[in-house]
Every structure is written in C-alpha cells, then in structure tokens.
Write a protein that holds these residues in place. Structure first.
Motif, PDB file in Angstrom:
ATOM      1  N   SER A 169       0.862  -1.429  -0.054  1.00 58.48           N
ATOM      2  CA  SER A 169       0.082  -0.098  -0.166  1.00 58.48           C
ATOM      3  C   SER A 169       0.666   1.176   0.212  1.00 58.48           C
ATOM      4  O   SER A 169       0.169   2.310  -0.388  1.00 58.48           O
ATOM      5  CB  SER A 169      -0.930   0.190   0.916  1.00 58.48           C
ATOM      6  OG  SER A 169      -0.135  -0.237   2.262  1.00 58.48           O
ATOM      7  N   ASN A 170       2.022   1.675   0.278  1.00 56.11           N
ATOM      8  CA  ASN A 170       3.322   2.000   0.716  1.00 56.11           C
ATOM      9  C   ASN A 170       3.718   3.023  -1.210  1.00 56.11           C
ATOM     10  O   ASN A 170       4.175   3.841  -1.411  1.00 56.11           O
ATOM     11  CB  ASN A 170       4.037   2.077   1.296  1.00 56.11           C
ATOM     12  CG  ASN A 170       3.537   2.531   3.153  1.00 56.11           C
ATOM     13  OD1 ASN A 170       2.622   2.620   3.282  1.00 56.11           O
ATOM     14  ND2 ASN A 170       4.157   1.057   3.654  1.00 56.11           N
ATOM     15  N   HIS A 171       3.404   1.774  -1.935  1.00 56.07           N
ATOM     16  CA  HIS A 171       4.388   1.963  -3.515  1.00 56.07           C
ATOM     17  C   HIS A 171       3.069   2.721  -4.094  1.00 56.07           C
ATOM     18  O   HIS A 171       2.174   2.838  -3.695  1.00 56.07           O
ATOM     19  CB  HIS A 171       4.153   0.384  -4.048  1.00 56.07           C
ATOM     20  CG  HIS A 171       5.012   0.368  -5.379  1.00 56.07           C
ATOM     21  ND1 HIS A 171       4.358   0.721  -6.240  1.00 56.07           N
ATOM     22  CD2 HIS A 171       6.460  -0.715  -5.121  1.00 56.07           C
ATOM     23  CE1 HIS A 171       5.175   0.320  -7.201  1.00 56.07           C
ATOM     24  NE2 HIS A 171       6.242  -0.640  -6.427  1.00 56.07           N
ATOM     25  N   LEU A 172       3.811   3.176  -4.810  1.00 54.82           N
ATOM     26  CA  LEU A 172       3.800   4.688  -6.193  1.00 54.82           C
ATOM     27  C   LEU A 172       2.447   4.195  -6.905  1.00 54.82           C
ATOM     28  O   LEU A 172       1.732   4.171  -7.621  1.00 54.82           O
ATOM     29  CB  LEU A 172       5.336   5.023  -6.529  1.00 54.82           C
ATOM     30  CG  LEU A 172       4.236   6.630  -7.247  1.00 54.82           C
ATOM     31  CD1 LEU A 172       3.370   7.801  -6.424  1.00 54.82           C
ATOM     32  CD2 LEU A 172       5.214   7.166  -7.653  1.00 54.82           C
ATOM     33  N   ALA A 173       2.587   2.836  -7.438  1.00 51.80           N
ATOM     34  CA  ALA A 173       1.976   2.250  -8.388  1.00 51.80           C
ATOM     35  C   ALA A 173       0.355   1.994  -7.580  1.00 51.80           C
ATOM     36  O   ALA A 173      -0.367   1.720  -8.470  1.00 51.80           O
ATOM     37  CB  ALA A 173       2.776   0.580  -9.120  1.00 51.80           C
ATOM     38  N   TYR A 174       0.542   1.508  -6.206  1.00 54.77           N
ATOM     39  CA  TYR A 174      -0.647   0.755  -5.705  1.00 54.77           C
ATOM     40  C   TYR A 174      -1.267   2.800  -5.212  1.00 54.77           C
ATOM     41  O   TYR A 174      -2.512   2.902  -5.865  1.00 54.77           O
ATOM     42  CB  TYR A 174      -0.551   0.705  -4.036  1.00 54.77           C
ATOM     43  CG  TYR A 174      -1.504   0.385  -3.356  1.00 54.77           C
ATOM     44  CD1 TYR A 174      -1.785  -1.126  -3.259  1.00 54.77           C
ATOM     45  CD2 TYR A 174      -2.880   1.437  -2.442  1.00 54.77           C
ATOM     46  CE1 TYR A 174      -3.003  -0.886  -2.544  1.00 54.77           C
ATOM     47  CE2 TYR A 174      -3.443   0.517  -1.683  1.00 54.77           C
ATOM     48  CZ  TYR A 174      -3.434  -0.866  -1.990  1.00 54.77           C
ATOM     49  OH  TYR A 174      -4.663  -0.068  -1.009  1.00 54.77           O
ATOM     50  N   ASP A 175      -0.919   3.122  -5.109  1.00 56.44           N
ATOM     51  CA  ASP A 175      -1.728   4.831  -5.109  1.00 56.44           C
ATOM     52  C   ASP A 175      -2.305   5.293  -6.668  1.00 56.44           C
ATOM     53  O   ASP A 175      -3.311   5.898  -6.533  1.00 56.44           O
ATOM     54  CB  ASP A 175      -0.452   5.743  -4.889  1.00 56.44           C
ATOM     55  CG  ASP A 175      -0.154   5.854  -3.134  1.00 56.44           C
ATOM     56  OD1 ASP A 175      -1.010   4.626  -1.959  1.00 56.44           O
ATOM     57  OD2 ASP A 175       0.876   6.610  -2.585  1.00 56.44           O
ATOM     58  N   LYS A 176      -1.437   5.336  -7.372  1.00 58.38           N
ATOM     59  CA  LYS A 176      -2.142   5.530  -8.847  1.00 58.38           C
ATOM     60  C   LYS A 176      -2.996   4.695  -9.308  1.00 58.38           C
ATOM     61  O   LYS A 176      -4.329   4.985  -9.514  1.00 58.38           O
ATOM     62  CB  LYS A 176      -0.938   4.678  -9.817  1.00 58.38           C
ATOM     63  CG  LYS A 176       0.067   5.807  -9.926  1.00 58.38           C
ATOM     64  CD  LYS A 176       1.134   6.457 -10.739  1.00 58.38           C
ATOM     65  CE  LYS A 176       0.529   6.582 -11.916  1.00 58.38           C
ATOM     66  NZ  LYS A 176       1.989   6.322 -13.616  1.00 58.38           N
ATOM     67  N   PHE A 177      -3.264   3.369  -9.049  1.00 62.93           N
ATOM     68  CA  PHE A 177      -4.141   2.251  -9.383  1.00 62.93           C
ATOM     69  C   PHE A 177      -4.849   2.356  -7.941  1.00 62.93           C
ATOM     70  O   PHE A 177      -6.280   2.398  -8.998  1.00 62.93           O
ATOM     71  CB  PHE A 177      -4.096   0.681  -9.026  1.00 62.93           C
ATOM     72  CG  PHE A 177      -3.567   0.219 -10.202  1.00 62.93           C
ATOM     73  CD1 PHE A 177      -3.553   0.039 -11.414  1.00 62.93           C
ATOM     74  CD2 PHE A 177      -1.958  -0.254 -10.322  1.00 62.93           C
ATOM     75  CE1 PHE A 177      -2.911  -0.803 -12.359  1.00 62.93           C
ATOM     76  CE2 PHE A 177      -0.829  -0.894 -11.055  1.00 62.93           C
ATOM     77  CZ  PHE A 177      -1.745  -1.390 -12.976  1.00 62.93           C
ATOM     78  N   ALA A 178      -4.960   2.322  -7.129  1.00 63.58           N
ATOM     79  CA  ALA A 178      -6.126   2.518  -6.364  1.00 63.58           C
ATOM     80  C   ALA A 178      -6.902   4.640  -6.604  1.00 63.58           C
ATOM     81  O   ALA A 178      -8.313   4.142  -6.378  1.00 63.58           O
ATOM     82  CB  ALA A 178      -5.744   2.745  -4.788  1.00 63.58           C
ATOM     83  N   SER A 179      -5.978   4.996  -6.755  1.00 64.41           N
ATOM     84  CA  SER A 179      -6.638   6.230  -7.048  1.00 64.41           C
ATOM     85  C   SER A 179      -7.469   6.676  -8.476  1.00 64.41           C
ATOM     86  O   SER A 179      -8.824   7.111  -8.133  1.00 64.41           O
ATOM     87  CB  SER A 179      -5.939   7.580  -7.893  1.00 64.41           C
ATOM     88  OG  SER A 179      -6.376   8.514  -8.172  1.00 64.41           O
ATOM     89  N   SER A 180      -6.961   5.948  -9.670  1.00 65.13           N
ATOM     90  CA  SER A 180      -8.477   5.405 -10.747  1.00 65.13           C
ATOM     91  C   SER A 180      -9.026   4.469 -10.562  1.00 65.13           C
ATOM     92  O   SER A 180     -10.519   4.559 -10.846  1.00 65.13           O
ATOM     93  CB  SER A 180      -7.415   4.400 -11.914  1.00 65.13           C
ATOM     94  OG  SER A 180      -6.251   5.465 -12.297  1.00 65.13           O
ATOM     95  N   ILE A 181      -9.396   3.481  -9.373  1.00 69.48           N
ATOM     96  CA  ILE A 181     -10.634   2.451  -9.452  1.00 69.48           C
ATOM     97  C   ILE A 181     -11.526   3.189  -8.270  1.00 69.48           C
ATOM     98  O   ILE A 181     -12.528   3.228  -8.788  1.00 69.48           O
ATOM     99  CB  ILE A 181      -9.799   1.864  -8.422  1.00 69.48           C
ATOM    100  CG1 ILE A 181      -8.924   0.436  -9.040  1.00 69.48           C
ATOM    101  CG2 ILE A 181     -11.220   0.720  -7.752  1.00 69.48           C
ATOM    102  CD1 ILE A 181      -8.135  -0.853  -8.324  1.00 69.48           C
TER     103      ILE A 181
END
Length: 176
Positions: free
Chosen positions: A80-92
């Motif tokens: 959850s601290n990974h940058l890609a996680y934030d991008k995917f979660a934000s898109s969702i």
C-alpha cells in the motif's frame, strides 16, 4: 424504477347514496339528501417495473464484483506504500465515484420512464452504454493486474498507457 398506472374503478356516474338512495353527482363528497359522507373505493394502483430495471441492477452488481476483484488483485500485487498502488487505487476510486454518479442518474431517469417517450428511452440506453464502458475498463484493469501479478517485470509504459485510457474515460464522462 417503476411506473405507476392508476386505474379508477369508480366511473362517477349512476351512483346512489348507500344510506338514502339519493342519486349522486360526479365528485360529490356528501349526499345532498341525508348529509352523509360519500365513501368511494380507492383507486387501484398497479406498479409495473421499468423494462430497464433488471439491466441496471445487473450492471451494478457486475461492476461492484469487478471493482472488488480489482482491489483484491491490487492488494496482492503492491504494498500500500508503493507509488503504483496509489495510482491504481486512485483510478479505481475515481472510476467508482463516476460510475455511481452515472448509475444514480440512470436510476432517476428510469423512474420517469413510461415506455412511451423515445427520448427518455434513448437517454437510458445511452447511460447503460456508459455504465458498460466502465465495466469494460474495469476488466482491462483486472487483466493488467493479472499480467503484472504473473510477471516479475514491470512494464511502466503499459501501466501508464492504461492510466491514460482510464483518465480519458473519466474525462469523457465528466464532459458528458
């Protein structure tokens, strides 16, 4: 989501007071002879669900299932601290907000649908296509996450292209 047809079972003519037999006029509330209140049968209300209700409910359930699946895959793939996680979660999350907005608009339009107005039906069908587009994009996201999960290599170009497509979808819905 429903249309209501009211059928009045009283034809308001040739009726007589049940207390004194006096002939009643249409819409009369009290008998002019005996003064008693006229009790009329209540109108029969028949509720008919819109032909689009089941389709909208099906789309809502399918989207909810797929967005939950996407979040499960995201949690398996990234910390959850990974940058890609934030991008995917934000898109969702953005997709969820816009999908829910479009879904509520579709449900409100269905409430006024009486199967006789072509403009209303065209608008409902347009909303259904928009909602199905969200489902297609969620499928794309799930596929991308599965590919990422099955691969040890990270292809940032594919991920960025996917985000661009999601952003294009979100922006096109905002403009609509």
């Amino acid at each position: 989501m429903f249309k209501i047809i009211i059928m009045d079972i009283n034809d308001d003519h040739n009726h007589f007071c049940i207390y004194c037999g006096e002939k009643l006029e249409p819409g009369q509330r009290f008998c002019i002879s005996c003064g008693r209140e006229i009790h009329r049968d209540e109108p029969v209300v028949k509720v008919i669900p819109s032909k689009y209700k089941d389709k909208i409910d099906e789309i809502e359930q399918e989207y909810d299932f797929k967005q939950k699946r996407a979040m499960e895959l995201l949690n398996k793939l990234f910390d959850s601290n990974h940058l890609a996680y934030d991008k995917f979660a934000s898109s969702i999350n953005r997709s969820n907000l816009l999908f829910n907005n479009q879904l509520e608009v579709a449900k409100k339009i269905i409430e006024v649908d009486d199967d006789s107005n072509e403009l209303v039906e065209n608008e409902i069908e347009s909303k259904i296509k928009t909602l199905e587009t969200f489902i297609d994009k969620m499928d794309d996201l799930i596929n991308e996450l599965v590919i990422q999960l099955s691969s040890n290599e990270r292809d940032n170009d594919d991920i960025n292209n996917f985000f661009d497509e999601m952003d294009d979808l979100i922006n096109s819905v905002k403009d609509y």
